[in-house]
Design a protein around this motif. Structure first.
Motif, short mmCIF file in Angstrom:
data_model
loop_
_atom_site.label_atom_id
_atom_site.label_comp_id
_atom_site.label_asym_id
_atom_site.label_seq_id
_atom_site.Cartn_x
_atom_site.Cartn_y
_atom_site.Cartn_z
N THR A 39 8.23 -33.44 26.42
CA THR A 39 9.60 -33.75 26.87
C THR A 39 9.92 -35.19 26.47
O THR A 39 9.01 -36.00 26.22
CB THR A 39 9.73 -33.64 28.41
N GLU A 62 12.28 -32.46 20.02
CA GLU A 62 13.74 -32.25 19.96
C GLU A 62 13.99 -30.87 19.35
O GLU A 62 13.12 -30.28 18.74
CB GLU A 62 14.39 -33.32 19.08
N LYS A 96 12.90 -27.25 36.92
CA LYS A 96 13.69 -26.68 35.83
C LYS A 96 13.16 -25.30 35.44
O LYS A 96 13.93 -24.38 35.17
CB LYS A 96 13.64 -27.61 34.61
N ILE A 101 16.63 -24.14 33.98
CA ILE A 101 17.47 -25.23 33.46
C ILE A 101 16.90 -25.66 32.10
O ILE A 101 15.97 -26.46 32.02
CB ILE A 101 17.54 -26.40 34.46
N ALA A 102 17.47 -25.09 31.07
CA ALA A 102 16.86 -25.18 29.73
C ALA A 102 17.45 -26.35 28.95
O ALA A 102 18.08 -26.16 27.91
CB ALA A 102 17.06 -23.87 29.00
N ASP A 103 17.24 -27.57 29.42
CA ASP A 103 17.86 -28.70 28.75
C ASP A 103 16.89 -29.48 27.88
O ASP A 103 17.20 -30.59 27.44
CB ASP A 103 18.54 -29.62 29.77
N ASN A 104 15.71 -28.96 27.63
CA ASN A 104 14.84 -29.60 26.65
C ASN A 104 13.98 -28.54 25.98
O ASN A 104 13.96 -27.37 26.37
CB ASN A 104 14.01 -30.74 27.27
N THR A 108 12.97 -24.55 27.06
CA THR A 108 13.44 -23.41 26.25
C THR A 108 12.23 -22.63 25.70
O THR A 108 12.27 -21.41 25.62
CB THR A 108 14.35 -23.86 25.07
#
Ligand code: C5P
Length: 396
Positions: A39, A62, A96, A101-104, A108
């Motif tokens: 992360t 990323e 997450k 909560i798939a923000d990184n 995912t």
């Protein structure tokens, strides 16, 4: 056990990230191919250079590489992984994961992972015992994630308590245990019946029993956790969660349960009949609610339900059949008799006389009787532990 295995090592931003270097090294040493996903916060604790040097692969953090536009597919990574280990898993990452909560890239990839996911939490003791964290951990467990519990000890904050990430050696051990457990029943097919059956009298009434389905569900989960493909035929129960390896068919009556069991019997290797099937059903079901007015009483005529165990016993070919017996008297004698009559290979006896066995309880006390006459008696244990004992005996 780990040789050639594809492992995604997810690292989130906690001080324990320094231990992940050792974890990575141990995994690689044992022959695993490791892809690190880190992360953005994780990179503040440990540099990607160290991790890529040790894993032999560029570290992914990323969704794409800024200067080349190269896309990093979390879907491909999720498909590639035989196991995903998230260590350390911070309270934020756990939250997450529990809520999607798939923000990184790490989350995912977690959501795309097809195979087992294991997390090794690491945080301060108060964060670990906070109801929010504990709720999220319980959600992850329900979602089938293996939790490598943190240890108690001195924490980075200087406080002493539970929250320290488990040592890398023990995380590797947990991964090895997972693969060896999976290997045991991979490719095997299992059919389990569980719960009560409800036999309708009219649109609002039925004949049922107190079976909670807990024993049968624990058995289905145990087979699935050893790699088997499980079909669970469940009567009306309140249990919602099952292991991801379990295909659940919900039924209501004994007749429906029998049809589902018969049609899934053919290619099963092990069949466990843990359901408390109603022996009788009303001869006919009233179309509308039966009225009380104008009657002194009523007589309900019942007809015999199919005996699912005996039906399958007669169809038996290569299948191993395991039945249950719940007895109030002459327990062993009755169990032996049922085993023979229904052509079972084993029968699991639990006695209603035992305070730690039976309906609605979380514990059970069993004796397993084999077709060759062997009797194996166990002390009272949780239904999860009992499920392990049963699978250890029947699936060798
Ligand atoms: O005869 P009894 O009900 O005691 O037998 C218990 C075993 O037979 C259990 O394994 C139960 O799931 C199974 N059974 C069944 N169909 C019935 C009655 C019992 O499969 N109608």
């Amino acid at each position: 056990m780990l040789k050639g295995k594809h492992i995604v090592l997810g690292i989130s931003g906690g001080i324990a990230a320094y231990k992940s270097v050792m974890l990575l090294r141990l995994l690689v040493k044992r022959g695993a191919e490791v892809q690190v996903v880190i992360t953005p916060n994780g990179k503040e604790f440990i540099t990607p250079v160290t991790l890529s040097a040790l894993s032999g692969k560029p570290v992914v953090s990323e969704f794409f590489t800024a200067n080349t536009g190269e896309w990093h597919s979390h879907v491909d990574l999720g498909l590639w992984a035989d196991l995903m280990i998230i260590a350390p898993a911070t309270a934020s990452t756990i939250g997450k994961m529990a809520n999607g909560i798939a923000d990184n890239m790490l989350i995912t990839t977690y959501l795309s992972a097809k195979e087992q996911v294991m997390v090794a939490p690491a945080m301060d003791l108060d964060m670990w015992r906070h109801p929010s964290t504990q709720r999220n951990i319980a959600t992850l467990r329900k979602d089938g994630v293996i939790i490598v519990e943190p240890e108690a000890g001195e924490l980075a904050s200087g406080l002493v308590g539970k929250g320290r990430m488990e040592e890398p050696e023990n995380i590797v051990k947990a991964a090895e245990e997972y693969f060896s457990r999976m290997a045991t029943l991979k490719g095997k097919k299992v059919l389990v019946t569980a719960g009560p059956t409800f036999e309708n009298i009219d649109p609002v009434r039925f004949i049922g029993n107190y079976s909670s389905g807990k024993m049968g569900f624990a058995i289905a989960d145990e087979f699935a956790s050893r790699g088997a493909e499980v079909t669970l035929v469940a009567g009306p129960v309140s249990i919602k969660e099952t292991h991801p390896g379990v295909r659940r068919i919900d039924v209501r009556s004994a007749k429906e349960m029998c049809e589902a069991a018969v049609s899934n019997f053919g290619d099963a290797d092990y069949v466990v009949l843990a359901a408390a099937v109603a022996d009788y059903a009303p001869e006919s079901v009233a179309d509308s609610k039966i009225k009380r007015e104008g009657t002194d009483g009523m007589t309900l005529r019942l007809v015999k339900n199919p005996d699912i165990a005996a039906t399958l016993g007669c169809m038996k070919d290569h299948q191993k059949l395991i039945g249950f017996a719940l007895e109030t008297d002459h327990e062993l004698e009755n169990a032996h008799h049922k085993l023979e009559k229904k052509h079972l290979d084993w029968i699991v006896l639990n006695s209603l006389n035992d305070p730690e066995a039976g309906f609605m309880k979380d514990t059970n006390k069993i004796t397993i009787v084999s077709a060759s006459g062997e009797e194996m008696e166990y002390p009272a244990k949780s239904k999860r532990e009992v499920a392990k004992d049963i699978v250890d005996v029947v699936a060798v």
